[in-house]
Design a protein around this motif. Structure first.
Motif, PDB file in Angstrom:
ATOM      1  N   LEU A 169     -39.832 118.717 -92.103  1.00  0.00           N
ATOM      2  CA  LEU A 169     -39.218 119.978 -92.508  1.00  0.00           C
ATOM      3  C   LEU A 169     -40.065 121.177 -92.096  1.00  0.00           C
ATOM      4  O   LEU A 169     -39.538 122.206 -91.654  1.00  0.00           O
ATOM      5  N   VAL A 170     -41.384 121.055 -92.229  1.00  0.00           N
ATOM      6  CA  VAL A 170     -42.272 122.155 -91.841  1.00  0.00           C
ATOM      7  C   VAL A 170     -42.226 122.359 -90.330  1.00  0.00           C
ATOM      8  O   VAL A 170     -42.195 123.496 -89.844  1.00  0.00           O
ATOM      9  N   VAL A 171     -42.197 121.261 -89.576  1.00  0.00           N
ATOM     10  CA  VAL A 171     -42.101 121.367 -88.118  1.00  0.00           C
ATOM     11  C   VAL A 171     -40.806 122.067 -87.713  1.00  0.00           C
ATOM     12  O   VAL A 171     -40.797 122.958 -86.846  1.00  0.00           O
ATOM     13  N   ALA A 172     -39.688 121.679 -88.339  1.00  0.00           N
ATOM     14  CA  ALA A 172     -38.394 122.278 -87.994  1.00  0.00           C
ATOM     15  C   ALA A 172     -38.384 123.778 -88.290  1.00  0.00           C
ATOM     16  O   ALA A 172     -37.923 124.581 -87.461  1.00  0.00           O
ATOM     17  N   ALA A 173     -38.899 124.165 -89.451  1.00  0.00           N
ATOM     18  CA  ALA A 173     -38.913 125.582 -89.820  1.00  0.00           C
ATOM     19  C   ALA A 173     -39.862 126.376 -88.926  1.00  0.00           C
ATOM     20  O   ALA A 173     -39.528 127.471 -88.454  1.00  0.00           O
ATOM     21  N   PHE A 317     -32.256 125.055 -94.319  1.00  0.00           N
ATOM     22  CA  PHE A 317     -31.015 124.526 -94.902  1.00  0.00           C
ATOM     23  C   PHE A 317     -30.411 123.451 -94.003  1.00  0.00           C
ATOM     24  O   PHE A 317     -29.995 122.384 -94.467  1.00  0.00           O
ATOM     25  N   PHE A 318     -30.354 123.742 -92.703  1.00  0.00           N
ATOM     26  CA  PHE A 318     -29.764 122.790 -91.752  1.00  0.00           C
ATOM     27  C   PHE A 318     -30.551 121.477 -91.736  1.00  0.00           C
ATOM     28  O   PHE A 318     -29.960 120.385 -91.779  1.00  0.00           O
ATOM     29  N   THR A 319     -31.872 121.572 -91.667  1.00  0.00           N
ATOM     30  CA  THR A 319     -32.694 120.367 -91.565  1.00  0.00           C
ATOM     31  C   THR A 319     -32.583 119.518 -92.820  1.00  0.00           C
ATOM     32  O   THR A 319     -32.457 118.293 -92.754  1.00  0.00           O
ATOM     33  N   TYR A 320     -32.649 120.165 -93.992  1.00  0.00           N
ATOM     34  CA  TYR A 320     -32.473 119.439 -95.256  1.00  0.00           C
ATOM     35  C   TYR A 320     -31.174 118.625 -95.228  1.00  0.00           C
ATOM     36  O   TYR A 320     -31.165 117.422 -95.501  1.00  0.00           O
ATOM     37  N   ALA A 321     -30.061 119.297 -94.934  1.00  0.00           N
ATOM     38  CA  ALA A 321     -28.749 118.647 -94.991  1.00  0.00           C
ATOM     39  C   ALA A 321     -28.617 117.566 -93.921  1.00  0.00           C
ATOM     40  O   ALA A 321     -28.155 116.449 -94.199  1.00  0.00           O
TER      41      ALA A 321
END
Length: 371
Positions: A169-173, A317-321
């Motif tokens: 998640l940190v990488v994606a953000a 939001f996108f990565t979480y979902a």
């Protein structure tokens, strides 16, 4: 005279009260209502979950309101201190952190245990947005290299805890900030090639349980009563819902306790079994509206910093979902990522509340003169 005084008072406090973006707030309310309905069914036999979830929702809206009242200038001022404190806390976890379930992810402070890796989900994109804002007009290859270092430092500390889900998640953000800052496509293609070439090295550095998760993803039937049991039961729950589902509180896989972590990471399996494909399409529409609104706010952001920050927040939001639905349906490894605004959990509710507040702050300050 009193009427005029009351109107004057309302005019003074109105900017601090009416900070919620109507479109974004509407989607969030529908999502949270759906979450309460699903959690009620998933938590049958588990007392206190609904009450705690309502408390978490209230906490989420409170922090959302606080952050929405902050100006982008305030966020820029706290970016560097927030990043520095997060790094120090992650280092403290590595040195004296509390071990639970074989992972060193928590830090005991006073009477509570905190998980500093959760702070990195917002501190890292905030720091990167601040950095690229100050480098605007002077972006060079070494600038993106420094940005990559700022991203990889906390990711390394989180991954070695180990906590692959939060690291992802940190990488994606963080990467979304670097990409929106203008990272050339040649560099992206080079990263993809380098990532593919380094897979054997990454495989050798993985923990045994991480390798097992990937092998289970490829073929969960190799150990249907062991490591593949939970993912197989989740897939069965999703498939057994059919077109319209079995009906609210009538899901057998969940209520007979075949679905693991049914109130948190695997709540999507409970929802799918009870509301079927029609319910899934409705839920995906809500997430599309949420992400779409975030992208609209990003496009209308007043300056470079807010555009990068809003884009990264939307990517959260996108990565979480995407990751949660992917792991529950068996197309991604199980990495412990909750379904946003649906799963039970106080830490995730706090993080998502802050993220929503950031978007509302950017939208509220969209008329600022670009700097």
């Amino acid at each position: 005279m009193r009427i005029n005084e009351r109107r004057s008072l309302w005019r003074r406090v109105r900017p601090y009260v009416t900070v919620f973006d109507p479109a974004l707030t509407t989607v969030l309310i529908v999502l949270l209502t759906t979450s309460l309905i699903t959690l009620y069914s998933a938590s049958i036999g588990i007392p206190g979950k609904i009450e705690d979830h309502l408390r978490n929702i209230a906490m989420s809206f409170f922090v959302m309101w606080v952050v929405a009242n902050l100006s982008p200038q305030h966020m820029m001022r706290i970016a560097l201190p927030a990043y520095a404190v997060t790094l120090l806390l992650l280092l403290a976890v590595a040195l004296v952190g509390t071990i639970k379930l074989g992972a060193r992810r928590w830090l005991h402070i006073g009477v509570v245990d905190i998980q500093p890796s959760e702070f990195a989900k917002l501190a890292v994109p905030l720091m990167l947005a601040w950095f690229f804002q100050h480098q605007q007009g002077h972006l060079r290859w070494h600038t993106y290299g420094i940005g990559a270092v700022l991203l990889l430092l906390p990711v390394f500390l989180i991954a070695r805890q180990p906590d692959l889900g939060t690291a992802l998640l940190v990488v994606a953000a963080g990467f979304s900030v670097i990409y929106l800052a203008g990272l050339p496509w040649k560099a992206i293609l080079g990263l993809v090639v380098a990532g593919a070439a380094s897979m054997p090295v990454a495989w050798s550095m993985m923990h045994d349980y991480q390798r097992e998760r990937i092998m289970t993803l490829i073929d969960p039937t190799t150990d249907p009563l062991g490591k593949g049991f939970h993912i197989l039961q989740s897939i069965i729950a999703i498939g057994s819902g059919g077109i319209t589902g079995k009906g609210w509180t009538r899901g057998t896989q969940a209520h007979l306790e075949f679905v693991p972590e049914r109130t948190t990471d695997f709540i999507f399996a409970v929802y799918s079994e009870e509301f079927g494909l029609a319910g899934n399409l409705f839920l995906m529409l809500l997430y599309l509206l949420l992400i779409g609104r975030g992208l609209m706010i990003t496009a209308n952001a007043p300056n470079f910093f807010t555009r990068l920050l809003a884009g990264a927040t939307t990517m959260i939001f996108f990565t979480y979902a995407f990751v949660n639905m992917g792991m529950v349906s068996g197309i991604l490894p199980v990495v412990g990522v909750p379904l946003p605004f649906m799963s039970y959990g106080g830490t995730a509710a706090l993080t998502l509340g802050v993220a929503s507040g950031i978007l509302m702050s950017v939208q509220r300050n969209r008329k600022l003169v670009q700097t």
